[in-house]
Design a protein around this motif. Structure first.
Motif, PDB file in Angstrom:
ATOM      1  N   ALA A 103      17.665  -5.546  12.509  1.00  0.00           N
ATOM      2  CA  ALA A 103      17.560  -4.302  13.276  1.00  0.00           C
ATOM      3  C   ALA A 103      18.238  -3.148  12.547  1.00  0.00           C
ATOM      4  CB  ALA A 103      18.189  -4.486  14.666  1.00  0.00           C
ATOM      5  N   ALA A 104      19.377  -3.434  11.879  1.00  0.00           N
ATOM      6  CA  ALA A 104      20.064  -2.384  11.126  1.00  0.00           C
ATOM      7  C   ALA A 104      19.234  -1.922   9.942  1.00  0.00           C
ATOM      8  CB  ALA A 104      21.430  -2.893  10.649  1.00  0.00           C
ATOM      9  N   VAL A 105      18.630  -2.864   9.222  1.00  0.00           N
ATOM     10  CA  VAL A 105      17.776  -2.500   8.089  1.00  0.00           C
ATOM     11  C   VAL A 105      16.614  -1.634   8.568  1.00  0.00           C
ATOM     12  CG1 VAL A 105      16.188  -3.390   6.339  1.00  0.00           C
ATOM     13  CG2 VAL A 105      18.396  -4.503   6.707  1.00  0.00           C
ATOM     14  N   SER A 106      15.970  -2.070   9.659  1.00  0.00           N
ATOM     15  CA  SER A 106      14.847  -1.308  10.196  1.00  0.00           C
ATOM     16  C   SER A 106      15.287   0.068  10.680  1.00  0.00           C
ATOM     17  CB  SER A 106      14.200  -2.081  11.348  1.00  0.00           C
ATOM     18  OG  SER A 106      13.168  -1.324  11.947  1.00  0.00           O
ATOM     19  N   GLY A 107      16.426   0.116  11.397  1.00  0.00           N
ATOM     20  CA  GLY A 107      16.893   1.378  11.950  1.00  0.00           C
ATOM     21  C   GLY A 107      17.259   2.390  10.882  1.00  0.00           C
ATOM     22  N   VAL A 108      18.027   1.959   9.884  1.00  0.00           N
ATOM     23  CA  VAL A 108      18.434   2.895   8.833  1.00  0.00           C
ATOM     24  C   VAL A 108      17.231   3.290   7.973  1.00  0.00           C
ATOM     25  CG1 VAL A 108      19.939   3.235   6.832  1.00  0.00           C
ATOM     26  CG2 VAL A 108      20.781   2.015   8.837  1.00  0.00           C
ATOM     27  N   SER A 109      16.308   2.368   7.747  1.00  0.00           N
ATOM     28  CA  SER A 109      15.091   2.698   7.006  1.00  0.00           C
ATOM     29  C   SER A 109      14.301   3.768   7.746  1.00  0.00           C
ATOM     30  CB  SER A 109      14.216   1.451   6.815  1.00  0.00           C
ATOM     31  OG  SER A 109      14.867   0.488   6.041  1.00  0.00           O
ATOM     32  N   ARG A 110      14.194   3.604   9.051  1.00  0.00           N
ATOM     33  CA  ARG A 110      13.470   4.602   9.833  1.00  0.00           C
ATOM     34  C   ARG A 110      14.222   5.922   9.886  1.00  0.00           C
ATOM     35  NH1 ARG A 110       9.222   2.695  12.978  1.00  0.00           N
ATOM     36  NH2 ARG A 110       8.451   0.763  12.044  1.00  0.00           N
ATOM     37  N   ALA A 111      15.569   5.872   9.907  1.00  0.00           N
ATOM     38  CA  ALA A 111      16.343   7.119   9.850  1.00  0.00           C
ATOM     39  C   ALA A 111      16.066   7.853   8.545  1.00  0.00           C
ATOM     40  CB  ALA A 111      17.834   6.814   9.986  1.00  0.00           C
ATOM     41  N   SER A 112      15.987   7.094   7.462  1.00  0.00           N
ATOM     42  CA  SER A 112      15.638   7.695   6.183  1.00  0.00           C
ATOM     43  C   SER A 112      14.239   8.289   6.230  1.00  0.00           C
ATOM     44  CB  SER A 112      15.719   6.638   5.076  1.00  0.00           C
ATOM     45  OG  SER A 112      17.014   6.085   4.986  1.00  0.00           O
ATOM     46  N   SER A 113      13.357   7.619   6.964  1.00  0.00           N
ATOM     47  CA  SER A 113      11.994   8.127   7.090  1.00  0.00           C
ATOM     48  C   SER A 113      11.966   9.460   7.842  1.00  0.00           C
ATOM     49  CB  SER A 113      11.117   7.109   7.828  1.00  0.00           C
ATOM     50  OG  SER A 113      11.021   5.911   7.102  1.00  0.00           O
ATOM     51  N   VAL A 114      12.823   9.578   8.860  1.00  0.00           N
ATOM     52  CA  VAL A 114      12.878  10.836   9.608  1.00  0.00           C
ATOM     53  C   VAL A 114      13.296  11.983   8.691  1.00  0.00           C
ATOM     54  CG1 VAL A 114      14.042  12.050  11.473  1.00  0.00           C
ATOM     55  CG2 VAL A 114      13.323   9.687  11.800  1.00  0.00           C
ATOM     56  N   VAL A 115      14.309  11.727   7.860  1.00  0.00           N
ATOM     57  CA  VAL A 115      14.717  12.741   6.883  1.00  0.00           C
ATOM     58  C   VAL A 115      13.551  13.060   5.950  1.00  0.00           C
ATOM     59  CG1 VAL A 115      16.271  13.221   4.957  1.00  0.00           C
ATOM     60  CG2 VAL A 115      17.135  12.029   6.986  1.00  0.00           C
ATOM     61  N   ALA A 116      12.837  12.014   5.570  1.00  0.00           N
ATOM     62  CA  ALA A 116      11.712  12.198   4.652  1.00  0.00           C
ATOM     63  C   ALA A 116      10.607  13.040   5.264  1.00  0.00           C
ATOM     64  CB  ALA A 116      11.161  10.837   4.240  1.00  0.00           C
ATOM     65  N   MET A 117      10.409  12.941   6.579  1.00  0.00           N
ATOM     66  CA  MET A 117       9.358  13.731   7.214  1.00  0.00           C
ATOM     67  C   MET A 117       9.574  15.220   6.988  1.00  0.00           C
ATOM     68  SD  MET A 117       7.537  11.337   8.365  1.00  0.00           S
ATOM     69  CE  MET A 117       8.292  10.061   7.364  1.00  0.00           C
ATOM     70  N   GLY A 118      10.814  15.648   7.225  1.00  0.00           N
ATOM     71  CA  GLY A 118      11.123  17.066   7.013  1.00  0.00           C
ATOM     72  C   GLY A 118      10.979  17.469   5.560  1.00  0.00           C
TER      73      GLY A 118
END
Length: 430
Positions: free
Chosen positions: A358-373
């Motif tokens: 869950a941590a790997v998925s969560g932080v990966s998705r957080a990185s994805s949010v930054v990437a969207m911008g």
């Protein structure tokens, strides 16, 4: 300590001897097809509505945010509660959200339902991920990870191809109804799987001190567990900026294909399909890595190939060249993903694998949010081609940095956090 690169005796036995794997893998493969259809359809929906890179970034952020927000809760739920009940509840949420997406059309409603869909997946994904080693045993997880990645890639080919046909002939809603149907199959598989984890099916372990028990409930517990394993931590830390770069490029992908190269929706589907075809090969190659040391090497080679391929895609003069480049990127990217999967699924102690996943998925998705911008900004300032080229340069730099830090690192799991849990071997529980 050097690890052998030879295959273990288990590698000669069929994975399909596991009854529950015969249920889970086909159901998840059908769900992967549905997910590919849904993402393909929703990307085209937002593109055709004229929302630009900003609208695309909002859509992709909706796919990314829920696992970030539920990172702590999802890990605790997947480790503490009966996996069957967790999977039935979370998959039901996914089914309802997907049916809703087929019935709405506006950007706001689409984004809201995508968030609901991803809330379900934020819980179900680490639960399935932590359950798989129980089903097949730790020794077979390298091959299972490669099989899973290969199925994901193959179903991506089917999803992109069928998606182009469905959307072109019947509209976006048809693809979304197919995805909803795939969740029905996954719901049935969750009900029939005998192997259980969590709740009264947890592995028996010695009682932990009160202070340690409190620490397990904290939000960043999965990250702390990885921090105790040097190999996991180094690969995890450097994978995150890599995710930022490549997810940012994803925002510009549809604009590169549709606008710069003037391809149709079917052409966009073809590009996605050849990427998936390459990914099938990459997954198979990664599955031949039988040790953590070999997996790390595959991970680095996959990162390098992906980074260079992104730059080549940005310079592609035609759709045919772009498709050839995407096939190469598919090989490299899938190999890296399949090689990293067993590291996170097996190296942590059994009792904590849901938290780590869950941590790997969560932080990966957080990185994805930054990437969207960053992707939306790059698309507006640099254009689609410029975003791909700049992203390639940054990804190469990240890969070199990771390779330097991993050089000479002992891949053997060490430390108290990685000692096997005390109790019986994982077995299928009725």
């Amino acid at each position: 300590m050097k690890q052998t690169l030879h295959k273990s005796p288990a590698a000669n036995r069929s994975l399909w001897r596991h009854r529950d794997l015969r249920l889970v893998m086909p159901a998840r493969a059908l769900s992967y097809v549905g997910d590919a259809l849904a993402l393909f359809a929703l990307v085209l929906r937002v593109h055709d509505q004229g929302s630009g890179t900003a609208g695309m970034a909002v859509l992709l952020a909706a796919f990314s945010l829920p696992p970030v927000l539920l990172m702590a809760v999802a890990g605790q739920v997947s480790d503490r509660f009966d996996s069957r009940r967790v999977l039935l509840a979370s998959t039901s949420v996914e089914l309802l959200a997907c049916a809703g997406l087929a019935l709405v059309d506006g950007l706001a409603a689409t984004v809201a339902l995508v968030v609901l869909l991803q809330l379900g997946q934020a819980v179900s994904n680490p639960t399935w991920g932590a359950l798989l080693p129980r089903i097949v045993g730790d020794e077979d997880m390298g091959r299972v990870s490669a099989l899973q990645q290969g199925l994901l890639a193959a179903t991506g080919v089917v999803g992109a191809t069928v998606g182009g046909l469905l959307v072109g002939a019947f509209g976006v809603a048809a693809a979304l109804w197919v995805d909803a149907a795939s969740f029905t199959g996954l719901l049935l598989a969750a009900a029939l799987v005998r192997t259980r984890r969590g709740g009264r099916h947890s592995v028996v372990e010695p009682a932990l001190p009160a202070r340690a028990e409190r620490a397990r409930a904290r939000a960043l517990d999965g990250l702390r567990l990885m921090r105790r394993d040097r190999l996991l931590w180094v690969t995890f830390v450097w994978m995150m900026p890599f995710v930022v770069v490549l997810e940012g490029v994803n925002v510009a992908e549809v604009f590169l294909v549709r606008d710069d190269l003037h391809a149709s929706a079917t052409g966009f589907g073809v590009v996605q399909a050849v990427f998936g075809a390459g990914a099938v090969l990459g997954s198979w190659l990664a599955g031949r890595a039988a040790s953590d040391a070999a997996r790390v090497r595959v991970l680095l080679v996959g990162f390098a190939g992906t980074a260079l391929g992104v730059g080549a895609a940005g310079l592609a003069p035609s759709l045919v060249v772009l498709a050839a480049v995407f096939a190469m990127v598919g090989v490299a990217n899938a190999a890296a993903n399949a090689a990293s999967g067993p590291l996170y699924a097996v190296r942590p102690p059994e009792r904590d694998r849901g938290k780590v996943l869950a941590a790997v998925s969560g932080v990966s998705r957080a990185s994805s949010v930054v990437a969207m911008g960053l992707g939306a900004l790059g698309g507006a300032v640099l254009g689609a081609r410029g975003t791909f080229v700049v992203g390639s340069v940054l990804a190469v730099a990240v890969t070199v940095a990771m390779a330097l830090q991993l050089r000479g690192l002992d891949p053997a799991p060490v430390g108290p956090a990685l000692e096997p849990a005390v109790g019986p071997e994982p077995v299928a529980l009725a």
